[in-house]
Design a protein around this motif. Structure first.
Motif, PDB file in Angstrom:
ATOM      1  N   ASN A  24       2.708  -7.965  -6.590  1.00 17.25           N
ATOM      2  CA  ASN A  24       2.021  -6.429  -6.679  1.00 17.25           C
ATOM      3  C   ASN A  24       0.944  -6.431  -7.377  1.00 17.25           C
ATOM      4  O   ASN A  24       0.935  -6.204  -8.608  1.00 17.25           O
ATOM      5  N   MET A  25      -0.156  -6.156  -6.644  1.00 15.36           N
ATOM      6  CA  MET A  25      -1.566  -6.316  -7.401  1.00 15.36           C
ATOM      7  C   MET A  25      -1.913  -4.747  -7.191  1.00 15.36           C
ATOM      8  O   MET A  25      -3.185  -4.494  -7.243  1.00 15.36           O
ATOM      9  N   GLU A  26      -1.217  -3.641  -7.085  1.00 16.06           N
ATOM     10  CA  GLU A  26      -1.522  -2.430  -6.991  1.00 16.06           C
ATOM     11  C   GLU A  26      -2.280  -1.863  -8.251  1.00 16.06           C
ATOM     12  O   GLU A  26      -3.082  -0.777  -7.989  1.00 16.06           O
ATOM     13  N   SER A  27      -1.823  -2.139  -9.154  1.00 13.30           N
ATOM     14  CA  SER A  27      -2.689  -1.938 -10.523  1.00 13.30           C
ATOM     15  C   SER A  27      -4.091  -2.160 -10.682  1.00 13.30           C
ATOM     16  O   SER A  27      -4.814  -1.654 -11.625  1.00 13.30           O
ATOM     17  N   GLY A  28      -4.394  -3.013  -9.817  1.00 19.25           N
ATOM     18  CA  GLY A  28      -5.847  -3.489 -10.024  1.00 19.25           C
ATOM     19  C   GLY A  28      -6.524  -2.961  -8.713  1.00 19.25           C
ATOM     20  O   GLY A  28      -7.953  -3.238  -8.371  1.00 19.25           O
ATOM     21  N   THR A  29      -6.155  -1.927  -8.125  1.00 20.84           N
ATOM     22  CA  THR A  29      -6.734  -1.325  -6.857  1.00 20.84           C
ATOM     23  C   THR A  29      -8.235  -0.655  -7.255  1.00 20.84           C
ATOM     24  O   THR A  29      -9.344  -0.997  -6.637  1.00 20.84           O
TER      25      THR A  29
ATOM     26  N   GLY B 283       1.565 -19.786  -7.268  1.00 22.18           N
ATOM     27  CA  GLY B 283       2.817 -20.030  -6.469  1.00 22.18           C
ATOM     28  C   GLY B 283       3.275 -18.829  -5.723  1.00 22.18           C
ATOM     29  O   GLY B 283       4.441 -18.774  -5.105  1.00 22.18           O
ATOM     30  N   PHE B 284       2.759 -17.595  -5.821  1.00 20.00           N
ATOM     31  CA  PHE B 284       2.828 -16.519  -4.852  1.00 20.00           C
ATOM     32  C   PHE B 284       2.687 -16.671  -3.414  1.00 20.00           C
ATOM     33  O   PHE B 284       1.576 -17.545  -3.383  1.00 20.00           O
ATOM     34  N   THR B 285       3.418 -16.155  -2.974  1.00 23.26           N
ATOM     35  CA  THR B 285       3.251 -16.369  -1.226  1.00 23.26           C
ATOM     36  C   THR B 285       2.733 -15.336  -0.505  1.00 23.26           C
ATOM     37  O   THR B 285       2.228 -15.284   0.500  1.00 23.26           O
ATOM     38  N   ASP B 286       2.907 -14.201  -1.297  1.00 20.17           N
ATOM     39  CA  ASP B 286       2.479 -12.744  -0.698  1.00 20.17           C
ATOM     40  C   ASP B 286       1.977 -11.984  -1.700  1.00 20.17           C
ATOM     41  O   ASP B 286       2.245 -12.056  -2.956  1.00 20.17           O
ATOM     42  N   VAL B 287       0.960 -11.077  -1.453  1.00 13.85           N
ATOM     43  CA  VAL B 287       0.533  -9.948  -2.371  1.00 13.85           C
ATOM     44  C   VAL B 287       0.616  -8.679  -1.521  1.00 13.85           C
ATOM     45  O   VAL B 287       0.597  -8.461  -0.291  1.00 13.85           O
ATOM     46  N   THR B 288       0.735  -7.478  -2.537  1.00 14.31           N
ATOM     47  CA  THR B 288       0.582  -6.184  -2.164  1.00 14.31           C
ATOM     48  C   THR B 288      -0.617  -5.498  -2.692  1.00 14.31           C
ATOM     49  O   THR B 288      -0.876  -5.588  -3.957  1.00 14.31           O
ATOM     50  N   LEU B 289      -1.095  -4.566  -2.175  1.00 15.48           N
ATOM     51  CA  LEU B 289      -2.184  -3.652  -2.672  1.00 15.48           C
ATOM     52  C   LEU B 289      -1.781  -2.322  -2.319  1.00 15.48           C
ATOM     53  O   LEU B 289      -1.286  -1.950  -1.494  1.00 15.48           O
ATOM     54  N   ALA B 290      -2.274  -1.367  -3.258  1.00 18.84           N
ATOM     55  CA  ALA B 290      -2.024  -0.046  -2.929  1.00 18.84           C
ATOM     56  C   ALA B 290      -3.096   0.604  -1.806  1.00 18.84           C
ATOM     57  O   ALA B 290      -4.197   0.033  -1.840  1.00 18.84           O
ATOM     58  N   TRP B 291      -2.691   1.492  -1.127  1.00 23.82           N
ATOM     59  CA  TRP B 291      -3.716   2.261  -0.200  1.00 23.82           C
ATOM     60  C   TRP B 291      -4.617   2.786  -1.257  1.00 23.82           C
ATOM     61  O   TRP B 291      -4.276   3.663  -2.076  1.00 23.82           O
ATOM     62  N   PRO B 292      -6.026   2.747  -0.995  1.00 30.10           N
ATOM     63  CA  PRO B 292      -7.042   3.449  -2.006  1.00 30.10           C
ATOM     64  C   PRO B 292      -7.091   4.934  -1.998  1.00 30.10           C
ATOM     65  O   PRO B 292      -6.907   5.591  -0.689  1.00 30.10           O
TER      66      PRO B 292
END
Length: 205
Positions: free
Chosen positions: A143-148, A168-177
């Motif tokens: 979860n990379m939302e903190s870096g939005t 080793g991460f297969t997926d990431v998620t971002l926050a909607w800006p």
């Protein structure tokens, strides 16, 4: 609503605000984990069956109906949020269907710069490898939302995705800006990212 694209991320909650916001009592780590395990088991049942009865230490349900139920059968994928070995083992034991897995957002410490955040994420990824093995073949989501707010370009994201894949991460998620913090960002950048999704999805193989 999601046309069968729902993924359910579950966490035990943190001390402090997560309890106080709902007026609940502050639980010990052991009780918070026990409650979470029961919640996972009950939610699995609720989302998999049209009618559920449940009597547990933390929750109860009597003829609880889930009709028509989720589009995904027998239930949507579960991602278990965990930063410690006990939660990571729970994520591994939960991951029995395609799309199930583990999610982390790295440290809860505020004010870290990007390099310090990535170092913490690396330590967390190493902990997961030590707990369940690097060859564990389920979703590992960062979860990379903190870096939005600090995301500056598609190339910047491409670099971040490469770092995530190396860990080793297969997926990431971002926050909607949004216009303001905590997820301040430019929606135009999101549109640019969307246009590059075919190539971005190839990062890490």
């Amino acid at each position: 609503m999601s046309h069968g694209r729902l993924t359910v991320a579950l966490g035990a909650g943190a001390p402090g605000f997560d309890a106080a916001v709902l007026g609940g009592e502050e639980l010990s780590p052991g009780n918070r984990f026990a409650r979470f395990v029961e919640f996972r088991d009950l939610l699995d049942r609720l989302l998999s069956e049209p009618m559920t009865d449940w009597s547990g230490d933390w929750y109860s349900a009597v003829d609880a109906r889930m009709i028509p139920g989720p589009a995904q059968r027998p239930r949507p994928p579960f991602l278990i949020a965990a930063d410690g070995p006990r939660g990571m083992r729970l994520a591994a034991s939960t991951a029995c269907r395609p799309g199930d897995g583990w999610v982390t957002m790295g440290t809860r410490e505020r004010g870290l710069d990007e390099d310090a955040w990535w170092k913490d994420v690396a330590r967390t990824a190493d902990r997961m490898d030590e707990t369940v093995g690097r060859d564990w073949q389920q979703v590992r989501m960062l979860n990379m939302e903190s870096g939005t707010a600090s995301l500056t370009s598609v190339e910047h994201l491409r670099d971040r995705l490469g770092q995530a894949a190396e860990l080793g991460f297969t997926d990431v998620t971002l926050a909607w800006p949004r216009k303001d913090q905590p997820f301040r960002g430019d929606e135009a950048l999101l549109e640019a990212i969307a246009a590059e999704l075919p190539t971005l999805r190839q990062i890490g193989g």
